[in-house]
Design an enzyme around this catalytic site. Structure first.
Site, mmCIF file in Angstrom:
data_model
loop_
_atom_site.group_PDB
_atom_site.id
_atom_site.type_symbol
_atom_site.label_atom_id
_atom_site.label_comp_id
_atom_site.label_asym_id
_atom_site.label_seq_id
_atom_site.Cartn_x
_atom_site.Cartn_y
_atom_site.Cartn_z
ATOM 1 N N GLY A 1 0.813 -1.218 0.000
ATOM 2 C CA GLY A 1 0.000 0.000 0.000
ATOM 3 C C GLY A 1 0.843 1.262 0.000
ATOM 4 O O GLY A 1 0.578 2.199 0.741
ATOM 5 N N LEU A 2 1.856 1.306 -0.852
ATOM 6 C CA LEU A 2 2.834 2.394 -0.812
ATOM 7 C C LEU A 2 2.399 3.651 -1.549
ATOM 8 O O LEU A 2 2.983 4.709 -1.359
ATOM 9 C CB LEU A 2 4.157 1.911 -1.425
ATOM 10 C CG LEU A 2 4.854 0.748 -0.720
ATOM 11 C CD1 LEU A 2 6.037 0.277 -1.552
ATOM 12 C CD2 LEU A 2 5.307 1.151 0.668
ATOM 13 N N SER A 3 1.390 3.538 -2.414
ATOM 14 C CA SER A 3 1.136 4.612 -3.383
ATOM 15 C C SER A 3 -0.033 5.488 -2.961
ATOM 16 O O SER A 3 -1.175 5.271 -3.363
ATOM 17 C CB SER A 3 0.882 4.017 -4.774
ATOM 18 O OG SER A 3 0.865 5.035 -5.739
ATOM 19 N N TYR A 4 0.251 6.510 -2.144
ATOM 20 C CA TYR A 4 -0.779 7.463 -1.724
ATOM 21 C C TYR A 4 -1.340 8.176 -2.947
ATOM 22 O O TYR A 4 -0.597 8.663 -3.790
ATOM 23 C CB TYR A 4 -0.181 8.483 -0.753
ATOM 24 C CG TYR A 4 -1.188 9.448 -0.191
ATOM 25 C CD1 TYR A 4 -2.194 9.013 0.665
ATOM 26 C CD2 TYR A 4 -1.151 10.795 -0.519
ATOM 27 C CE1 TYR A 4 -3.123 9.899 1.179
ATOM 28 C CE2 TYR A 4 -2.072 11.693 -0.011
ATOM 29 C CZ TYR A 4 -3.061 11.241 0.842
ATOM 30 O OH TYR A 4 -3.997 12.120 1.343
ATOM 31 N N ALA B 1 -6.568 1.779 -5.374
ATOM 32 C CA ALA B 1 -6.446 0.317 -5.370
ATOM 33 C C ALA B 1 -5.246 -0.132 -4.553
ATOM 34 O O ALA B 1 -5.308 -1.124 -3.816
ATOM 35 C CB ALA B 1 -6.337 -0.210 -6.800
ATOM 36 N N SER B 2 -4.156 0.587 -4.663
ATOM 37 C CA SER B 2 -2.954 0.244 -3.896
ATOM 38 C C SER B 2 -3.222 0.333 -2.404
ATOM 39 O O SER B 2 -2.871 -0.564 -1.634
ATOM 40 C CB SER B 2 -1.800 1.184 -4.286
ATOM 41 O OG SER B 2 -0.688 1.018 -3.442
ATOM 42 N N GLU C 1 6.624 11.375 -14.470
ATOM 43 C CA GLU C 1 6.088 10.020 -14.317
ATOM 44 C C GLU C 1 6.107 9.236 -15.630
ATOM 45 O O GLU C 1 5.450 8.205 -15.761
ATOM 46 C CB GLU C 1 4.662 10.098 -13.756
ATOM 47 C CG GLU C 1 4.584 10.744 -12.389
ATOM 48 C CD GLU C 1 4.982 9.821 -11.256
ATOM 49 O OE1 GLU C 1 4.542 8.663 -11.244
ATOM 50 O OE2 GLU C 1 5.745 10.257 -10.365
ATOM 51 N N ARG D 1 1.591 14.382 -9.635
ATOM 52 C CA ARG D 1 2.936 13.813 -9.726
ATOM 53 C C ARG D 1 3.745 14.357 -10.905
ATOM 54 O O ARG D 1 4.960 14.250 -10.919
ATOM 55 C CB ARG D 1 2.836 12.289 -9.830
ATOM 56 C CG ARG D 1 2.064 11.656 -8.683
ATOM 57 C CD ARG D 1 2.085 10.139 -8.780
ATOM 58 N NE ARG D 1 1.203 9.510 -7.807
ATOM 59 C CZ ARG D 1 1.126 8.197 -7.622
ATOM 60 N NH1 ARG D 1 1.877 7.388 -8.351
ATOM 61 N NH2 ARG D 1 0.304 7.684 -6.725
ATOM 62 N N HIS E 1 -2.498 9.162 -12.576
ATOM 63 C CA HIS E 1 -1.809 9.349 -13.854
ATOM 64 C C HIS E 1 -2.858 9.562 -14.930
ATOM 65 O O HIS E 1 -3.993 9.094 -14.811
ATOM 66 C CB HIS E 1 -0.966 8.119 -14.239
ATOM 67 C CG HIS E 1 0.229 7.899 -13.385
ATOM 68 N ND1 HIS E 1 0.575 6.660 -12.892
ATOM 69 C CD2 HIS E 1 1.175 8.755 -12.938
ATOM 70 C CE1 HIS E 1 1.678 6.769 -12.168
ATOM 71 N NE2 HIS E 1 2.062 8.020 -12.185
ATOM 72 N N ASN F 1 -2.684 -3.780 -6.929
ATOM 73 C CA ASN F 1 -1.685 -2.785 -6.539
ATOM 74 C C ASN F 1 -1.879 -1.482 -7.305
ATOM 75 O O ASN F 1 -1.069 -0.571 -7.207
ATOM 76 C CB ASN F 1 -0.270 -3.320 -6.768
ATOM 77 C CG ASN F 1 0.483 -3.530 -5.467
ATOM 78 O OD1 ASN F 1 0.016 -3.113 -4.412
ATOM 79 N ND2 ASN F 1 1.628 -4.162 -5.536
ATOM 80 N N CYS G 1 -0.544 0.205 -17.619
ATOM 81 C CA CYS G 1 0.572 0.470 -16.706
ATOM 82 C C CYS G 1 1.735 -0.473 -16.954
ATOM 83 O O CYS G 1 2.885 -0.151 -16.672
ATOM 84 C CB CYS G 1 0.124 0.301 -15.252
ATOM 85 S SG CYS G 1 -0.867 1.646 -14.597
#
Length: 446
Positions: free
Chosen positions: A20-23, A27-28, A174, A214, A250, A363, A369
């Site tokens: 769950g790293l992607s603030y 879905a992550s 990105e 981003r 994105h 993720n 992607c």
């Protein structure tokens, strides 16, 4: 001379996990701490690559990053043996540790921005790795990404490689996830669309307030300059900040383009009419299809949840286009109904193909992607490292490689196990031989 668009998909790495790293990526965050299957994820990715190759598409593969990133942890003050570094970091700084174990490089839409030779001043294909400064776990990638791209596209007569932009939020980049290209034929000069979320040096401009933008305007401009693009074939478009705040992190989550088609949600951009007028003017003569999905057809929530726009839009050998969609689209009634109707309309999109990429979807990454698009002519294609191209033999070799080295199940707790680090290094060392990449990883250069 023949022209092609080649999809280079990222191989899923041996440490594929749900941390769950992607603030900003719903879905992550929603799947944080779930148990993952690196083997299943890698095989799902390979199966999608092979399926596109079987459709007549030219398909390549990009190697993953080496994780856990022990060198990054050592820079942050953890010391001793590799086993000690992993144990210390996992205990003292678990969030940082998990970031250094991410297999996020599988999403190669963020690997780089690519401009084909038809668009560039020097007539070469240009690559700029994305710096991915907004997320620490992804900001660890650019150097090795550059190594892998240089080993894949090594012939300097045809390919030009740039360093990633400065590691600073002002130039947050990105990659291809915020870039698409419209053209009549892949080998003809096209219009490159750079989509940004905010202006770094002008705080008076619109920007999201909840989730981070981003990609900056200044970064997009810099990449266009590096690639030697003319103002006549570049359009800069701002993404709707409200959508970023709703989880559209994105642009490839809300639009996708291919040749003379731009498929998008009506809320995707700011000043849409103005931007599209500029695209038409720079595109010139010929049919150009803007396929707009309105909220009444597919809500923003359904579009994000199903990743309707994070699909691949590809041109088949017969000239018709197909959407390569995750099975999540098929399982969503509104999205499925829309796609069934779309193929009957007067547009180039005539086919839908569904593929299971759920390990990636959980993720926060759909089919788009997972791939980096590189438009090339046949001479340039012949100059690519041919061991990175997907065919029956390489598909079998890579599947066997996954079976040999990947774990069936992986939990976040498993990441601290030095055995996993050693397994991953052994696997990647063997992979660089399979793909004939040479030494692209830091652990190979010790």
């Amino acid at each position: 001379m023949k022209q092609f668009e080649v999809n280079f998909d990222g191989l899923v790495g041996p440490t594929h996990n749900y941390a769950g790293l992607s603030y900003g990526n719903v879905a992550s965050l929603n799947n944080a701490s779930a148990q993952s299957s690196p083997k299943q994820a890698a095989k799902q990715g390979l199966k999608k690559m092979k399926a596109l190759a079987d459709l007549g598409m030219i398909q390549g593969v990009l190697a993953p990053q080496a994780r856990p990133d022990v060198d990054a942890l050592r820079r942050l003050g953890f010391s001793g043996s590799d086993a000690n570094v992993l144990q210390q970091a996992a205990k003292q700084a678990p969030a940082i540790f998990q970031a250094c174990c991410s297999a996020s490089s599988m999403w190669t839409a963020n690997a780089a921005t690519v401009s084909p030779s038809a668009d560039t001043a020097d007539g070469k294909v240009h690559f700029t790795p994305a710096n991915l400064t907004n997320k620490y776990h992804r900001s660890l990638e650019p150097q090795v990404t550059g190594n892998i791209l240089k080993a894949t596209f090594a012939n300097q007569q045809y390919f030009s490689h740039h360093n990633h932009l400065p590691d600073n939020e002002h130039f947050g980049d990105e990659g291809a996830a915020n870039h698409t290209r419209l053209c009549r034929e892949y080998g003809e000069r096209g219009v490159e669309l750079f989509v940004y979320g905010r202006y770094a040096f002008d705080k008076s401009k619109p920007a999201p307030v909840k989730f981070p933008a981003r990609q900056t305007f200044e970064a997009s401009q810099a990449v266009a300059r590096l690639h030697g693009l003319s103002d006549d074939n570049v359009v800069f478009i701002q993404q709707n900040p409200d959508l970023i705040d709703q989880g559209v992190f994105h642009n490839d989550v809300i639009s996708v383009g291919n040749q003379n088609v731009l498929f998008y949600h009506e809320q995707a951009f700011l000043d849409t009419d103005k931007a599209f007028a500029e695209i038409k003017q720079k595109y010139g003569a010929g049919d150009l299809h803007f396929i707009k999905v309105i909220t009444e057809q597919v809500s923003l929530q359904d579009a994000i949840k199903s990743y309707l726009f994070n699909t691949q839009l590809v041109t088949l050998a017969n000239g018709e286009m197909a959407i390569i969609a995750p099975t999540d689209c098929e399982e969503n009634p509104a999205v499925s109904a829309y796609l069934n109707e779309l193929v009957s309309l007067n547009t180039p999109i005539k086919h839908i193909r569904y593929y299971d990429v759920k390990q990636s979807m959980r993720n926060g990454g759909g089919p788009a992607c997972l791939r980096l698009r590189v438009a090339m002519n046949e001479t340039e294609l012949a100059a690519v490292n041919q061991s990175t191209m997907m065919n029956d033999a390489q598909f079998e070799r890579l599947n066997n490689w996954v079976d040999k080295h990947y774990r069936d199940r992986l939990s976040v707790d498993d990441l601290r196990d030095v055995a996993l680090l050693n397994e991953s290094r052994t696997a990647l060392d063997e992979l660089t031989q399979l793909l004939k990449l040479g030494s692209v990883y830091p652990f190979q250069k010790v």
